[in-house]
Design an enzyme around this catalytic site. Structure first.
Site, short mmCIF file in Angstrom:
data_model
loop_
_atom_site.label_atom_id
_atom_site.label_comp_id
_atom_site.label_asym_id
_atom_site.label_seq_id
_atom_site.Cartn_x
_atom_site.Cartn_y
_atom_site.Cartn_z
N LYS A 80 0.93 -1.23 0.00
CA LYS A 80 0.00 -0.02 0.04
C LYS A 80 0.93 1.30 0.03
O LYS A 80 2.07 1.26 0.46
CB LYS A 80 -0.93 0.06 1.27
CG LYS A 80 -1.87 1.18 1.61
CD LYS A 80 -2.65 0.72 2.73
CE LYS A 80 -3.77 1.89 3.01
NZ LYS A 80 -4.19 1.55 4.22
N SER A 155 -8.93 1.24 3.66
CA SER A 155 -8.24 1.94 2.96
C SER A 155 -7.16 1.16 2.03
O SER A 155 -6.57 1.79 1.14
CB SER A 155 -7.42 2.78 3.74
OG SER A 155 -6.63 2.18 4.81
N SER A 179 -9.54 -1.35 7.41
CA SER A 179 -8.75 -1.22 6.02
C SER A 179 -8.06 -2.43 5.59
O SER A 179 -7.52 -2.46 4.44
CB SER A 179 -7.80 -0.15 6.27
OG SER A 179 -8.45 1.25 6.59
#
Length: 468
Positions: A80, A155, A179
């Site tokens: 990420k 996320s 997330s």
């Protein structure tokens, strides 16, 4: 072979590389080709590591030379874009950090590299990792490979979409309230949020606060997540929350000596929940009963007494606002809408902050009481399957609920620090993945992973992949 390579999990790829059945160069090139073929529609990848093929060639040379290699030698992974990667842009989904190149790897990235894994690319996220949908002003919106009109979540939505679509076999996400687990459920992969502090957050912004934030592995198989977890966990001497090594495990191990006691819960406590999701949780409970677990429906009074989402909001917004305000001062026009909205939230009063802290303690006590009589809890990850982009509310069982309700079954684990894993066990009438969440007591990751492997082996959907 190259089309097959992007369907294999990381464990299989590592075994093939060690056996010289395939070279790291072929594996990395296959995943780069897959990114080129499909990511224009998904927008999961924001930066490809320029030296990925060079690292693959070095990994190939090590194998041919007969060197001792790590358990993920030559296997590509993604991370990420909030997780620092030395020499590779980490832009945090914001124009404010456009072009930012860290000098050092985050601890989690460094540990995967030390095991031989090769950083392939960075993945899309909401600005500052602060939304349940993956969209921002810098790299745009990510789409769900099962249905491009729906969200992969947030996320870690770009990470989950990349893995589900075969662009990466293994990845790193972060989890503040949902997330890792929510995006995993939306896209049908496996995601683990270990006990708070198990995996150091070093190299992930903001440095403070970290008490609800986690970093965790995401993959298409339980064995990959288990392997990655075994490499990621343990103190690094920099994260003050990370104090327990893998030797500290309160679980029952992978081969328990007695039947595991599993409670399952949908409502009350996490409701309202879509009927298809509720049915999937019950089906998973029956599957565990079928392999010898002692399974029963349960209630956890603490979840009904105190609203974990309200607790989280009162505590976390007050704590994270200073970090966000510092980096955005004077550049407010470059912020995404949700970040601006968070900064506009009124401060929590000291009295309300204290009340929220006390409610969090009651919630921890309630879970401690529950895990005194059970080894695990089986519950939803999300209240509904992946939804269309941009929704501000959902209707579940005839009741309108705000989009923040998507956090209701995941945020209790962030407030309390409990470990939880998302794994697919069903399919909606629209053909979308439905996940279930396995929760254990603190430091009992072996129990979570063992139960996940049982569900994976009995899952009616284990070999399904998006058509894209």
């Amino acid at each position: 072979m190259s089309s097959d390579l992007v369907r294999f999990d990381a464990t299989r790829l590592a075994g093939m590389i060690r056996a010289r059945e395939v070279s790291p160069v072929e594996v990395v090139r296959a995943h780069l080709d897959r990114i080129e073929a499909v990511d224009s529609r998904i927008n999961a990848i924001v930066t490809v590591a320029a030296d990925a093929l060079g690292a693959a060639r070095a990994a190939e040379a090590a194998v041919l030379a007969g060197e001792d290699v790590g358990p993920l030698h030559g296997v590509p992974f993604t991370a990420k874009d909030s997780i620092d990667t030395a020499g590779v842009m980490t832009q945090r989904g914001s124009p404010i950090f456009r072009g930012r190149v860290p000098e050092a790897d985050a601890t989690s990235v460094a540990r995967l590299k030390a095991a031989g894994a090769i950083l392939l690319a960075k993945t899309n996220l909401p600005e500052f990792s602060y939304s349940t949908e993956t969209d921002n002003l810098l790299t745009g919106r990510a789409n769900n490979p099962w249905d491009l009109g729906r969200t992969p979540g947030g996320s870690s939505g770009g990470e989950s979409a990349a893995i589900a679509a075969g662009m990466s076999p293994l990845g790193l996400g972060t989890d503040l309230a949902i997330s890792v687990r929510g995006p995993a459920a939306n896209t049908g992969i496996v995601g683990l949020k270990a006990t708070h502090g198990r995996v150091p957050m070093t190299g992930i912004w903001p440095r403070v606060p970290r008490r609800f934030w986690h970093v965790g592995p995401m993959a298409r198989s339980v064995r990959d997540v288990a392997l990655a977890y075994s490499l990621l966990a343990g103190p690094d001497g920099e994260d003050g929350f990370s104090t327990a090594g893998l030797g500290v495990d309160a679980g029952v191990g992978r081969e328990p000596s007695r039947p595991l006691r599993v409670g399952w819960l949908v409502e009350p406590g996490f409701g309202p929940i879509d009927p298809e999701v509720a049915a999937t949780v019950q089906a998973a409970a029956e599957a565990l009963r079928g392999v010898g677990c002692l399974v029963e429906p349960v209630r956890i009074p603490a979840l009904e007494r105190d609203d974990a989402l309200e607790i989280f909001w009162r505590l976390h917004v007050m704590e994270v606002k200073p970090a966000f305000a510092e980096v955005t001062r004077g550049r407010e026009g470059e912020m995404f809408a949700i970040s601006r909205a968070m900064l506009a939230e009124p401060d929590t009063s000291v009295a309300d902050f204290v009340r929220a802290e006390q409610a969090a303690e009651r919630l921890r006590d309630g879970f401690a009481d529950y895990f005194g009589g059970h080894d695990a809890l089986l519950c939803p990850v999300l209240p509904i399957p992946a939804h269309a982009h941009g929704l501000s509310e959902f209707v579940i069982n005839g009741r309108a609920v705000p989009a923040t309700h998507s956090l209701s079954a995941t945020v209790p684990l962030n407030v309390t620090g409990l470990p939880g894993l998302s794994i697919r066990f069903g399919t909606s009438r629209d053909g979308l993945p439905i996940g279930v969440q396995i929760v254990s007591g603190w430091w009992a990751e072996s129990t979570v992973l063992h139960l996940a492997s049982l569900l994976e082996a009995t899952s009616p959907v284990r070999d399904l992949r998006p058509a894209i």
